[in-house]
Structures are given as structure tokens and as C-alpha cells.
Design an enzyme around this catalytic site. Sequence first.
Site, PDB file in Angstrom:
ATOM      1  N   ASP A 272     -11.551   2.948   4.017  1.00  0.00           N
ATOM      2  CA  ASP A 272     -11.984   1.544   4.002  1.00  0.00           C
ATOM      3  C   ASP A 272     -13.509   1.438   3.885  1.00  0.00           C
ATOM      4  O   ASP A 272     -14.032   0.369   3.561  1.00  0.00           O
ATOM      5  CB  ASP A 272     -11.582   0.876   5.328  1.00  0.00           C
ATOM      6  CG  ASP A 272     -10.389  -0.051   5.163  1.00  0.00           C
ATOM      7  OD1 ASP A 272     -10.203  -0.596   4.067  1.00  0.00           O
ATOM      8  OD2 ASP A 272      -9.666  -0.230   6.162  1.00  0.00           O
TER       9      ASP A 272
ATOM     10  N   GLN B 153      -5.076  -1.368   9.498  1.00  0.00           N
ATOM     11  CA  GLN B 153      -4.985  -2.710   8.930  1.00  0.00           C
ATOM     12  C   GLN B 153      -5.624  -3.725   9.878  1.00  0.00           C
ATOM     13  O   GLN B 153      -5.328  -3.752  11.079  1.00  0.00           O
ATOM     14  CB  GLN B 153      -3.508  -3.065   8.671  1.00  0.00           C
ATOM     15  CG  GLN B 153      -3.292  -4.376   7.948  1.00  0.00           C
ATOM     16  CD  GLN B 153      -3.798  -4.389   6.509  1.00  0.00           C
ATOM     17  OE1 GLN B 153      -3.792  -3.381   5.818  1.00  0.00           O
ATOM     18  NE2 GLN B 153      -4.257  -5.551   6.063  1.00  0.00           N
TER      19      GLN B 153
ATOM     20  N   LYS C   4       0.835  -1.207   0.000  1.00  0.00           N
ATOM     21  CA  LYS C   4       0.000   0.000   0.000  1.00  0.00           C
ATOM     22  C   LYS C   4       0.872   1.261   0.000  1.00  0.00           C
ATOM     23  O   LYS C   4       0.623   2.202  -0.747  1.00  0.00           O
ATOM     24  CB  LYS C   4      -0.931   0.019   1.219  1.00  0.00           C
ATOM     25  CG  LYS C   4      -2.136  -0.904   1.068  1.00  0.00           C
ATOM     26  CD  LYS C   4      -2.878  -1.107   2.384  1.00  0.00           C
ATOM     27  CE  LYS C   4      -3.983  -2.138   2.203  1.00  0.00           C
ATOM     28  NZ  LYS C   4      -4.534  -2.650   3.451  1.00  0.00           N
TER      29      LYS C   4
HETATM   30  N1  GUN Z   1      -7.191  -6.685   6.018  1.00  0.00           N
HETATM   31  C1  GUN Z   1      -7.538  -7.447   4.950  1.00  0.00           C
HETATM   32  N2  GUN Z   1      -8.272  -6.732   4.078  1.00  0.00           N
HETATM   33  C2  GUN Z   1      -8.387  -5.503   4.589  1.00  0.00           C
HETATM   34  C3  GUN Z   1      -9.029  -4.310   4.125  1.00  0.00           C
HETATM   35  O1  GUN Z   1      -9.647  -4.235   3.069  1.00  0.00           O
HETATM   36  N3  GUN Z   1      -8.912  -3.236   4.941  1.00  0.00           N
HETATM   37  C4  GUN Z   1      -8.246  -3.286   6.126  1.00  0.00           C
HETATM   38  N4  GUN Z   1      -8.214  -2.193   6.851  1.00  0.00           N
HETATM   39  N5  GUN Z   1      -7.640  -4.369   6.576  1.00  0.00           N
HETATM   40  C5  GUN Z   1      -7.721  -5.471   5.798  1.00  0.00           C
END
Ligand code: GUN
Length: 300
Positions: free
Chosen positions: A121, A98, A54
Site C-alpha cells: 500500500d 484493508q 483483490k
Molecule cells: N480502503 C480504500 N482504499 C484503500 C487502499 O488503497 N488501501 C487499503 N489498504 N485500504 C483501502
Amino acid sequence: MTAEILDGKAFAARIRGQVADHVGRLKSAHGLTPGLAVVLVGSDPASEVYVRSKGKMTREVGMNSFEHRLPETTDEKTLLGLLDDLNEDPAVHGILVQLPLPGHMNESNIINRVDPAKDVDGFHILNVGLLATGQKAMVPCTPLGCLMMLRDRLGDLSGLDAVVVGRSNIVGKPMAQLLLRDSCTVTIAHSRTREIEAKCRAADILVAAVGRAELITGDWIKPGATVIDVGINRIPAPERGEGKTRLVGDVHFPSAAAVAGAITPVPGGVGPMTIACLLANTLTACCRANGLKEPEGLTA
Ligand code: GUN
């Protein structure tokens, strides 16, 4: 019939290119640089990989990336304090915590502390409600990526029969809401659904998000249907050598591809779209925060 393979890797690269162009214009016309803060608590290896990726892609599209790594033992109060600071920081337009979080933390408390306008998100309860009532929301990245691929392939989705297999808060439910908003007739199927194969076989659009390796086989699919496979499952692959594994989706690709009109592969389908949509959401949040026009084609 042999299905068209929907190349998510190429599509995601295109989206990131559009985001980068838009970021360039924001910088030159307004002196603005969108910023994304990613918070990782603990050292889950899969999360580490996602967070690194990311950060790299955020910088590649010209945005600022702020990474906050906290030890596994961090208490909830400390994390909430960090989120308060990020909420107040004008250089931060998007915040992502996360998941999964360590077991001692209350995930809802954390998610709902993020300013809804910075909730890239789309997990904050306010955004969930805005999406469900058809209002302007921040939309979860994976379902947004699926929607973009469906619109790209099919154009107007109005009146199509869509079946979403899976009812998670992260994918299944928001996916169903997005399809409903695009005027599909939507069914959410799950582990207790009766005659699930027949219901799937009636779908013009089939989205698989259950986390069960190769559950959906070709005989579940309507000829010509568009199949979006969100699953990422690691299974043993003894044919590759002892102890080897491979990634598969929730759809049994070879049999499904013989029936469907179009299908996303795993890997290389929906997966790459998720981060591209995270960047698109960060850009959208930055535009909204500054009263600027939203980027076209990058929102729901
Ligand atoms: N962990 C796995 N997928 C995601 C996601 O789409 N967002 C977040 N914040 N954590 C994740």
C-alpha cells in the site's frame, strides 16, 4: 475540443497482463510465486467487495492470495500478532490491511507494523519518507496508477505544471511527490486554497482527489489539459427512477470533456488501475525480496 477518454479499464487489463507474464517467468526461472496477504477486520460491505475483487485478480495473474478475515471485535494485539506472522512468512511478499479499520484500533500502529518491504500500500511511514526524499519506496497504488496513465498519455512530464486538488495521505500527497519526482511544477490545492479555479486553469495536468462530487467544471480547466479524476462519489439519479443513484467523479465530466485534451471517466478511469498497481507492487516486492531485477514499466 472534445477530450480523448483515457480508458483505465483497458489500461489496467494491460498492466495485469504484464504482471501475469512476469509472474510466469518468475515461476519457470526461479520457482517463485509472489504472494499477497489481504487482512480484513469486520464486515464493511464496500471493503468486502474490494477484498473479494483483490483476491480474484491476484489469483488471475498467477499469484498466491492469502485472505485473513477477523471479526469486528478483534483487539489490536491480535491483529499486530497476525502482522508479525505475515512479516515472517517467506511465502508472503505483500501485505495489505484493508482500511478503514474499526474505531477502537489505532490505524498508525497497524500500518507501521507491516514490514516496509512488504508494504504494498505504501502507507508505512518509512515508505512515505523514502518517497518524499526521492528514494526507492513502495508507492501507494492509486497515485501510481495515475502516474502510469499520465506517462502513457504525455511521455516525459518534465517541466509541466501540475495541480493536485486534495491533500490526503493516500492520494493527494503521494501524487504530488510522484509528479515532483518526474520534474513537474506541483501545486497542491485544497478547501482553503484561494482562487482555486484560476490555479487549476493554469495546470497542464489536473488531478482531482477531493471527494466532492463534480466540483471541478469545464471553466476550471486549461484547454488541452490532461485531467485525472480520482473521485468516486455516489449521487442521486432520479432520472433513472425513484431512489436510484449513479457514480460520478470530482470532475463534472460533460463540461470538462469539452475543454480538456484527455480525461479519465468515472467509473472506468483510475478505479481499475488501483488493483492493477497493487499486483504490480506485489510483484516488485517479490523481486526485491529475492534480489531479482524489478519489472520494467510497473514501478514509479
Ligand atoms: N480502503 C480504500 N482504499 C484503500 C487502499 O488503497 N488501501 C487499503 N489498504 N485500504 C483501502
